[in-house]
Design a protein around this motif. Structure first.
Motif, PDB file in Angstrom:
ATOM      1  N   SER A 122     -27.867 -42.348 -58.727  1.00 56.99           N
ATOM      2  CA  SER A 122     -26.520 -41.908 -59.115  1.00 56.99           C
ATOM      3  C   SER A 122     -26.480 -40.405 -59.371  1.00 56.99           C
ATOM      4  CB  SER A 122     -26.074 -42.673 -60.363  1.00 56.99           C
ATOM      5  OG  SER A 122     -24.758 -42.318 -60.723  1.00 56.99           O
ATOM      6  N   ARG A 123     -27.514 -39.875 -60.024  1.00 59.59           N
ATOM      7  CA  ARG A 123     -27.553 -38.429 -60.283  1.00 59.59           C
ATOM      8  C   ARG A 123     -27.629 -37.642 -58.981  1.00 59.59           C
ATOM      9  NH1 ARG A 123     -30.974 -40.234 -64.527  1.00 59.59           N
ATOM     10  NH2 ARG A 123     -32.848 -39.741 -63.329  1.00 59.59           N
ATOM     11  N   HIS A 124     -28.409 -38.114 -58.027  1.00 60.33           N
ATOM     12  CA  HIS A 124     -28.510 -37.460 -56.721  1.00 60.33           C
ATOM     13  C   HIS A 124     -27.157 -37.430 -56.029  1.00 60.33           C
ATOM     14  CE1 HIS A 124     -32.826 -36.689 -55.977  1.00 60.33           C
ATOM     15  NE2 HIS A 124     -33.045 -37.725 -56.771  1.00 60.33           N
ATOM     16  N   MET A 125     -26.438 -38.551 -56.069  1.00 61.06           N
ATOM     17  CA  MET A 125     -25.144 -38.618 -55.389  1.00 61.06           C
ATOM     18  C   MET A 125     -24.101 -37.770 -56.105  1.00 61.06           C
ATOM     19  SD  MET A 125     -25.838 -40.309 -52.745  1.00 61.06           S
ATOM     20  CE  MET A 125     -27.574 -39.784 -52.844  1.00 61.06           C
ATOM     21  N   GLN A 126     -24.170 -37.699 -57.415  1.00 56.12           N
ATOM     22  CA  GLN A 126     -23.248 -36.839 -58.158  1.00 56.12           C
ATOM     23  C   GLN A 126     -23.412 -35.387 -57.746  1.00 56.12           C
ATOM     24  OE1 GLN A 126     -24.027 -37.677 -62.291  1.00 56.12           O
ATOM     25  NE2 GLN A 126     -22.767 -39.540 -62.290  1.00 56.12           N
ATOM     26  N   ARG A 127     -24.652 -34.962 -57.547  1.00 59.19           N
ATOM     27  CA  ARG A 127     -24.885 -33.569 -57.129  1.00 59.19           C
ATOM     28  C   ARG A 127     -24.310 -33.310 -55.744  1.00 59.19           C
ATOM     29  NH1 ARG A 127     -29.808 -34.186 -60.189  1.00 59.19           N
ATOM     30  NH2 ARG A 127     -30.991 -34.917 -58.388  1.00 59.19           N
ATOM     31  N   LEU A 128     -24.277 -34.345 -54.906  1.00 57.03           N
ATOM     32  CA  LEU A 128     -23.677 -34.198 -53.578  1.00 57.03           C
ATOM     33  C   LEU A 128     -22.165 -34.361 -53.596  1.00 57.03           C
ATOM     34  CD1 LEU A 128     -26.129 -36.236 -51.286  1.00 57.03           C
ATOM     35  CD2 LEU A 128     -25.953 -33.741 -51.483  1.00 57.03           C
ATOM     36  N   GLY A 129     -21.631 -34.836 -54.710  1.00 55.30           N
ATOM     37  CA  GLY A 129     -20.195 -35.077 -54.793  1.00 55.30           C
ATOM     38  C   GLY A 129     -19.769 -36.364 -54.105  1.00 55.30           C
ATOM     39  N   LEU A 130     -20.700 -37.306 -53.950  1.00 55.94           N
ATOM     40  CA  LEU A 130     -20.383 -38.574 -53.303  1.00 55.94           C
ATOM     41  C   LEU A 130     -20.172 -39.660 -54.356  1.00 55.94           C
ATOM     42  CD1 LEU A 130     -22.881 -38.682 -50.283  1.00 55.94           C
ATOM     43  CD2 LEU A 130     -20.420 -38.218 -50.227  1.00 55.94           C
TER      44      LEU A 130
ATOM     45  N   THR B 287     -21.952 -31.773 -44.092  1.00 53.57           N
ATOM     46  CA  THR B 287     -21.416 -30.573 -43.434  1.00 53.57           C
ATOM     47  C   THR B 287     -20.590 -30.927 -42.211  1.00 53.57           C
ATOM     48  OG1 THR B 287     -23.397 -30.295 -42.060  1.00 53.57           O
ATOM     49  CG2 THR B 287     -23.396 -29.228 -44.218  1.00 53.57           C
ATOM     50  N   ALA B 288     -20.809 -32.126 -41.650  1.00 57.85           N
ATOM     51  CA  ALA B 288     -20.033 -32.585 -40.495  1.00 57.85           C
ATOM     52  C   ALA B 288     -18.829 -33.424 -40.908  1.00 57.85           C
ATOM     53  CB  ALA B 288     -20.930 -33.385 -39.557  1.00 57.85           C
ATOM     54  N   GLY B 289     -18.587 -33.533 -42.208  1.00 56.01           N
ATOM     55  CA  GLY B 289     -17.400 -34.224 -42.688  1.00 56.01           C
ATOM     56  C   GLY B 289     -17.609 -35.649 -43.147  1.00 56.01           C
ATOM     57  N   ALA B 290     -18.818 -36.174 -43.105  1.00 57.14           N
ATOM     58  CA  ALA B 290     -19.064 -37.540 -43.548  1.00 57.14           C
ATOM     59  C   ALA B 290     -18.901 -37.630 -45.066  1.00 57.14           C
ATOM     60  CB  ALA B 290     -20.471 -37.982 -43.147  1.00 57.14           C
ATOM     61  N   ARG B 291     -18.243 -38.710 -45.538  1.00 56.00           N
ATOM     62  CA  ARG B 291     -18.045 -38.896 -46.978  1.00 56.00           C
ATOM     63  C   ARG B 291     -18.264 -40.361 -47.362  1.00 56.00           C
ATOM     64  NH1 ARG B 291     -18.408 -34.657 -49.926  1.00 56.00           N
ATOM     65  NH2 ARG B 291     -17.223 -35.754 -51.543  1.00 56.00           N
ATOM     66  N   PRO B 292     -19.458 -40.906 -47.148  1.00 56.77           N
ATOM     67  CA  PRO B 292     -19.674 -42.308 -47.497  1.00 56.77           C
ATOM     68  C   PRO B 292     -19.788 -42.502 -49.004  1.00 56.77           C
ATOM     69  CG  PRO B 292     -21.738 -41.310 -46.855  1.00 56.77           C
ATOM     70  CD  PRO B 292     -20.677 -40.259 -46.627  1.00 56.77           C
ATOM     71  N   TRP B 293     -19.449 -43.698 -49.460  1.00 57.31           N
ATOM     72  CA  TRP B 293     -19.838 -44.059 -50.821  1.00 57.31           C
ATOM     73  C   TRP B 293     -21.216 -44.713 -50.760  1.00 57.31           C
ATOM     74  CZ3 TRP B 293     -20.488 -49.320 -51.905  1.00 57.31           C
ATOM     75  CH2 TRP B 293     -19.773 -50.251 -51.128  1.00 57.31           C
TER      76      TRP B 293
ATOM     77  N   ARG C 102     -34.943 -42.242 -51.966  1.00 56.18           N
ATOM     78  CA  ARG C 102     -33.649 -41.682 -52.383  1.00 56.18           C
ATOM     79  C   ARG C 102     -33.606 -40.173 -52.154  1.00 56.18           C
ATOM     80  NH1 ARG C 102     -35.640 -43.347 -57.842  1.00 56.18           N
ATOM     81  NH2 ARG C 102     -36.501 -41.489 -58.843  1.00 56.18           N
ATOM     82  N   GLU C 103     -34.742 -39.514 -52.267  1.00 56.32           N
ATOM     83  CA  GLU C 103     -34.772 -38.077 -52.013  1.00 56.32           C
ATOM     84  C   GLU C 103     -34.564 -37.790 -50.530  1.00 56.32           C
ATOM     85  OE1 GLU C 103     -38.595 -37.417 -53.683  1.00 56.32           O
ATOM     86  OE2 GLU C 103     -37.886 -37.885 -55.704  1.00 56.32           O
ATOM     87  N   ALA C 104     -35.172 -38.611 -49.678  1.00 51.92           N
ATOM     88  CA  ALA C 104     -34.956 -38.457 -48.242  1.00 51.92           C
ATOM     89  C   ALA C 104     -33.506 -38.743 -47.893  1.00 51.92           C
ATOM     90  CB  ALA C 104     -35.885 -39.402 -47.479  1.00 51.92           C
ATOM     91  N   LEU C 105     -32.941 -39.783 -48.474  1.00 52.16           N
ATOM     92  CA  LEU C 105     -31.535 -40.104 -48.237  1.00 52.16           C
ATOM     93  C   LEU C 105     -30.634 -38.960 -48.683  1.00 52.16           C
ATOM     94  CD1 LEU C 105     -29.214 -42.037 -47.522  1.00 52.16           C
ATOM     95  CD2 LEU C 105     -29.462 -43.040 -49.818  1.00 52.16           C
ATOM     96  N   THR C 106     -30.919 -38.379 -49.823  1.00 50.83           N
ATOM     97  CA  THR C 106     -30.115 -37.261 -50.323  1.00 50.83           C
ATOM     98  C   THR C 106     -30.181 -36.077 -49.368  1.00 50.83           C
ATOM     99  OG1 THR C 106     -30.491 -37.961 -52.610  1.00 50.83           O
ATOM    100  CG2 THR C 106     -29.793 -35.677 -52.256  1.00 50.83           C
ATOM    101  N   ALA C 107     -31.368 -35.775 -48.867  1.00 50.27           N
ATOM    102  CA  ALA C 107     -31.520 -34.650 -47.942  1.00 50.27           C
ATOM    103  C   ALA C 107     -30.743 -34.885 -46.652  1.00 50.27           C
ATOM    104  CB  ALA C 107     -33.002 -34.421 -47.639  1.00 50.27           C
ATOM    105  N   VAL C 108     -30.812 -36.095 -46.118  1.00 48.75           N
ATOM    106  CA  VAL C 108     -30.092 -36.400 -44.881  1.00 48.75           C
ATOM    107  C   VAL C 108     -28.590 -36.371 -45.120  1.00 48.75           C
ATOM    108  CG1 VAL C 108     -29.639 -38.201 -43.165  1.00 48.75           C
ATOM    109  CG2 VAL C 108     -31.988 -37.717 -43.885  1.00 48.75           C
ATOM    110  N   LEU C 109     -28.137 -36.940 -46.233  1.00 53.22           N
ATOM    111  CA  LEU C 109     -26.708 -36.934 -46.530  1.00 53.22           C
ATOM    112  C   LEU C 109     -26.180 -35.515 -46.722  1.00 53.22           C
ATOM    113  CD1 LEU C 109     -26.298 -40.015 -48.912  1.00 53.22           C
ATOM    114  CD2 LEU C 109     -25.450 -39.760 -46.582  1.00 53.22           C
ATOM    115  N   ALA C 110     -26.985 -34.653 -47.324  1.00 52.53           N
ATOM    116  CA  ALA C 110     -26.549 -33.261 -47.486  1.00 52.53           C
ATOM    117  C   ALA C 110     -26.255 -32.625 -46.140  1.00 52.53           C
ATOM    118  CB  ALA C 110     -27.614 -32.468 -48.242  1.00 52.53           C
ATOM    119  N   ASP C 111     -27.073 -32.932 -45.135  1.00 54.02           N
ATOM    120  CA  ASP C 111     -26.815 -32.420 -43.786  1.00 54.02           C
ATOM    121  C   ASP C 111     -25.582 -33.070 -43.179  1.00 54.02           C
ATOM    122  OD1 ASP C 111     -29.020 -30.764 -43.876  1.00 54.02           O
ATOM    123  OD2 ASP C 111     -30.349 -32.206 -42.894  1.00 54.02           O
ATOM    124  N   LYS C 112     -25.419 -34.377 -43.362  1.00 54.50           N
ATOM    125  CA  LYS C 112     -24.290 -35.083 -42.764  1.00 54.50           C
ATOM    126  C   LYS C 112     -22.957 -34.659 -43.379  1.00 54.50           C
ATOM    127  CE  LYS C 112     -27.140 -37.462 -40.240  1.00 54.50           C
ATOM    128  NZ  LYS C 112     -27.330 -37.121 -38.799  1.00 54.50           N
TER     129      LYS C 112
END
Length: 297
Positions: free
Chosen positions: A199-207, A157-163, A145-155
């Protein structure tokens, strides 16, 4: 159904695993009985049927919304393409869970693998996934989940907004009769492996995340028992935000020489999900199958 119907995402996992799964997905989309499809991008039939999936999933349905969200089924436990997965080989689920909780996985390797699977999805699909989940729920595990969070944080910036699919169990309320209490125990164990932390990781990303995950059972049911489980899942689902996962495959369709350990259950699920009795359950429970992306907006 009335405008007050509860909205539920019904998600088929494992698109791309083999032709039987793909055929089931296309049939169920045509019937309007599913609203999410989760894809194994290293599966033998992912790229060959992606265009057919896009046409079916993104067609506009009776309620003015597309038929289904299409997402990435993040995989760390199935060896589907040894060459593509060579840099981060898959592990049996038990071994992966143990290594993750002991923090013995290589964080950089995990990030590269999450990014590779995301990029493979985009390469074939032509767009970012609508959502992310995990094969055998691995996306919620520590380190993964930490790796997923790091990758999503990068994505992002390019406009991706997955749930992101959350594996929080609905509790005993989703267990229709005592004989299925073992299902509820299994669901609680799955959720305890990382649902709250994810869920906490995704909340910090705003997803956004889904609310509860239903559909857990030990792949040992006949059609009658599976329908009975669905009655409980439908009647106890929340008004918005829940996901029921399923794993159908069309009977008689080649699996391209692959071994599918839950093949009989997949075919049983297909018969139930395409049947009249299942459709009647939706009506009696006042549930409308709808894409979660619309529900979360």
């Amino acid at each position: 159904m009335s405008s007050t119907s509860r909205l539920l995402a019904v998600c088929v996992d494992d698109f791309g695993l083999h032709a039987g799964v793909n055929a089931a997905v296309l049939d169920l989309l045509a019937l309007g009985r599913i609203s999410a499809v989760s894809c194994l991008v290293d599966g033998a039939t992912w790229s060959q049927d992606a265009s057919a999936l896009k046409a079916a999933a993104y067609a506009i349905g009776a309620h003015g919304e597309r038929q289904a969200d299409v997402g990435l089924h993040l995989n760390f436990t199935e060896c589907l393409d040894p060459l593509a997965q060579a840099a981060c080989p898959s592990r049996p689920l038990g071994a992966l869970i143990q290594a993750a909780y002991l923090r013995r996985l290589d964080p950089a390797c995990l990030r590269r693998e999450v990014s590779r699977q995301w990029d493979r999805f985009v390469e074939v699909w032509g767009a970012e996934p609508d959502f992310i989940d995990g094969h055998q729920h691995v996306h919620q595990l520590p380190q993964v989940r930490e790796a997923l969070t790091a990758v999503l944080a990068d994505k992002l910036t390019a406009g991706a907004r997955p749930w992101v699919r959350r594996c929080r169990a609905p509790g005993w309320r989703a267990c229709p009769v005592p004989r299925f209490w073992g299902d509820a125990v299994k669901a609680e164990v799955i959720g305890a492996l990382g649902s709250a932390a994810l869920s906490r990781h995704m909340q910090r990303l705003g997803l956004p995340t889904s609310a509860h995950l239903l559909g857990v059972y030990p792949f040992d049911a006949d059609e009658s028992a599976y329908l009975q489980r669905w009655r409980g899942w439908l009647n106890q689902s929340a008004p918005r935000g829940d996901v029921i996962m399923c794993h159908p495959a069309k009977p008689g369709v080649s699996v391209d020489g692959g071994l599918d350990v839950i093949g009989p259950s997949r075919e049983m699920e297909y018969r139930v999900l395409t049947g009249a009795a299942w459709g009647a359950l939706l009506v009696s429970a006042s549930v409308r199958v709808a894409p979660l992306s619309g529900t979360l907006r």
